[in-house]
Design a protein around this motif. Sequence first.
Motif, mmCIF file in Angstrom:
data_model
loop_
_atom_site.group_PDB
_atom_site.id
_atom_site.type_symbol
_atom_site.label_atom_id
_atom_site.label_comp_id
_atom_site.label_asym_id
_atom_site.label_seq_id
_atom_site.Cartn_x
_atom_site.Cartn_y
_atom_site.Cartn_z
ATOM 1 N N ARG A 159 8.774 -11.322 -4.250
ATOM 2 C CA ARG A 159 7.577 -12.077 -3.743
ATOM 3 C C ARG A 159 6.676 -11.511 -2.700
ATOM 4 O O ARG A 159 5.681 -11.557 -2.571
ATOM 5 C CB ARG A 159 8.099 -13.273 -2.883
ATOM 6 N N ARG A 160 7.171 -10.549 -2.030
ATOM 7 C CA ARG A 160 6.515 -9.630 -0.800
ATOM 8 C C ARG A 160 5.341 -8.682 -1.738
ATOM 9 O O ARG A 160 4.287 -8.410 -1.107
ATOM 10 C CB ARG A 160 7.320 -8.588 -0.282
ATOM 11 N N LYS A 161 5.449 -8.335 -2.787
ATOM 12 C CA LYS A 161 4.529 -7.682 -3.506
ATOM 13 C C LYS A 161 2.961 -8.167 -3.903
ATOM 14 O O LYS A 161 2.187 -7.601 -3.963
ATOM 15 C CB LYS A 161 5.066 -7.382 -4.873
ATOM 16 N N LEU A 162 3.143 -9.733 -3.829
ATOM 17 C CA LEU A 162 1.842 -10.305 -3.986
ATOM 18 C C LEU A 162 0.880 -10.437 -2.502
ATOM 19 O O LEU A 162 0.777 -11.467 -2.088
ATOM 20 C CB LEU A 162 2.024 -11.641 -4.665
ATOM 21 N N THR A 163 0.724 -9.446 -2.052
ATOM 22 C CA THR A 163 -0.165 -9.510 -0.875
ATOM 23 C C THR A 163 -1.461 -8.805 -1.245
ATOM 24 O O THR A 163 -1.740 -8.329 -2.378
ATOM 25 C CB THR A 163 0.577 -8.423 -0.092
ATOM 26 N N LEU A 164 -2.263 -8.932 -0.482
ATOM 27 C CA LEU A 164 -3.679 -8.588 -0.484
ATOM 28 C C LEU A 164 -3.747 -6.936 -0.812
ATOM 29 O O LEU A 164 -4.491 -6.525 -1.629
ATOM 30 C CB LEU A 164 -4.697 -8.903 0.675
ATOM 31 N N GLY A 165 -3.030 -6.228 0.067
ATOM 32 C CA GLY A 165 -2.774 -4.706 -0.082
ATOM 33 C C GLY A 165 -2.495 -4.250 -1.372
ATOM 34 O O GLY A 165 -2.945 -3.462 -2.258
ATOM 35 N N TRP A 166 -1.475 -4.984 -1.876
ATOM 36 C CA TRP A 166 -0.736 -4.792 -3.175
ATOM 37 C C TRP A 166 -1.887 -4.863 -4.438
ATOM 38 O O TRP A 166 -1.965 -4.161 -5.307
ATOM 39 C CB TRP A 166 0.400 -5.491 -3.491
ATOM 40 N N LEU A 167 -2.497 -6.046 -4.273
ATOM 41 C CA LEU A 167 -3.398 -6.402 -5.200
ATOM 42 C C LEU A 167 -4.608 -5.315 -5.317
ATOM 43 O O LEU A 167 -5.125 -4.976 -6.223
ATOM 44 C CB LEU A 167 -3.922 -7.840 -4.949
ATOM 45 N N MET A 168 -5.127 -4.915 -4.102
ATOM 46 C CA MET A 168 -6.246 -4.191 -3.968
ATOM 47 C C MET A 168 -5.678 -2.754 -4.500
ATOM 48 O O MET A 168 -6.366 -2.071 -5.297
ATOM 49 C CB MET A 168 -6.515 -3.843 -2.336
ATOM 50 N N ARG A 169 -4.666 -2.250 -4.349
ATOM 51 C CA ARG A 169 -4.106 -1.127 -4.964
ATOM 52 C C ARG A 169 -4.267 -1.414 -6.564
ATOM 53 O O ARG A 169 -4.412 -0.060 -7.115
ATOM 54 C CB ARG A 169 -2.638 -0.563 -4.325
ATOM 55 N N GLU A 170 -3.616 -2.123 -6.955
ATOM 56 C CA GLU A 170 -3.537 -2.757 -8.439
ATOM 57 C C GLU A 170 -4.935 -2.221 -9.168
ATOM 58 O O GLU A 170 -5.021 -1.670 -10.181
ATOM 59 C CB GLU A 170 -2.895 -3.715 -8.671
ATOM 60 N N LEU A 171 -5.923 -2.848 -8.218
ATOM 61 C CA LEU A 171 -7.117 -2.844 -8.699
ATOM 62 C C LEU A 171 -7.819 -1.493 -8.701
ATOM 63 O O LEU A 171 -8.275 -1.071 -9.542
ATOM 64 C CB LEU A 171 -8.085 -3.673 -7.970
ATOM 65 N N ILE A 172 -7.643 -0.779 -7.668
ATOM 66 C CA ILE A 172 -8.223 0.657 -7.759
ATOM 67 C C ILE A 172 -7.362 1.377 -8.820
ATOM 68 O O ILE A 172 -8.028 2.207 -9.386
ATOM 69 C CB ILE A 172 -7.647 1.204 -6.219
ATOM 70 N N ASP A 173 -6.228 1.389 -8.910
ATOM 71 C CA ASP A 173 -5.477 2.268 -10.000
ATOM 72 C C ASP A 173 -6.018 1.704 -11.193
ATOM 73 O O ASP A 173 -6.025 2.668 -12.285
ATOM 74 C CB ASP A 173 -3.839 1.811 -9.954
ATOM 75 N N ARG A 174 -6.035 0.530 -11.486
ATOM 76 C CA ARG A 174 -6.676 0.051 -12.950
ATOM 77 C C ARG A 174 -8.148 0.676 -13.060
ATOM 78 O O ARG A 174 -8.524 1.017 -14.202
ATOM 79 C CB ARG A 174 -6.670 -1.570 -13.065
ATOM 80 N N LEU A 175 -8.918 0.732 -11.983
ATOM 81 C CA LEU A 175 -10.296 1.120 -12.213
ATOM 82 C C LEU A 175 -10.363 2.636 -12.427
ATOM 83 O O LEU A 175 -11.118 3.256 -13.235
ATOM 84 C CB LEU A 175 -11.296 0.730 -10.934
ATOM 85 N N HIS A 176 -9.361 3.322 -11.907
ATOM 86 C CA HIS A 176 -9.085 4.958 -11.789
ATOM 87 C C HIS A 176 -8.701 5.091 -13.478
ATOM 88 O O HIS A 176 -9.395 5.962 -14.027
ATOM 89 C CB HIS A 176 -7.999 5.172 -10.888
#
Length: 87
Positions: A24-41
């Motif tokens: 449940r802790r994974k669903l944070t703004l920081g985690w979502l931003m990291r996922e977005l950056i990784d996907r864009l990369h």
Amino acid sequence: MKQTISLSQPFSTAVAPRAAISTRRKLTLGWLMRELIDRLHRWRMLSRERYLLQTLSDGMLKDIGISRLEAEREARRPFWDDRVTRR
């Protein structure tokens, strides 16, 4: 204090109650931003690799075991079409 495990309780919460909390802790703004950056990369790298594949000579394509038709087909795929990361 001794902990008893109930058979009706899921194993993950009975043995390691913190494991259920960590998902449940994974669903944070920081985690979502990291996922977005990784996907864009990843998308940028796919786009570049597909472009470079298109520029290889027939001899180079033969060396890696890909025909010109397969290379062109791969190069035409959109950058977001990533079969590796699909879940």
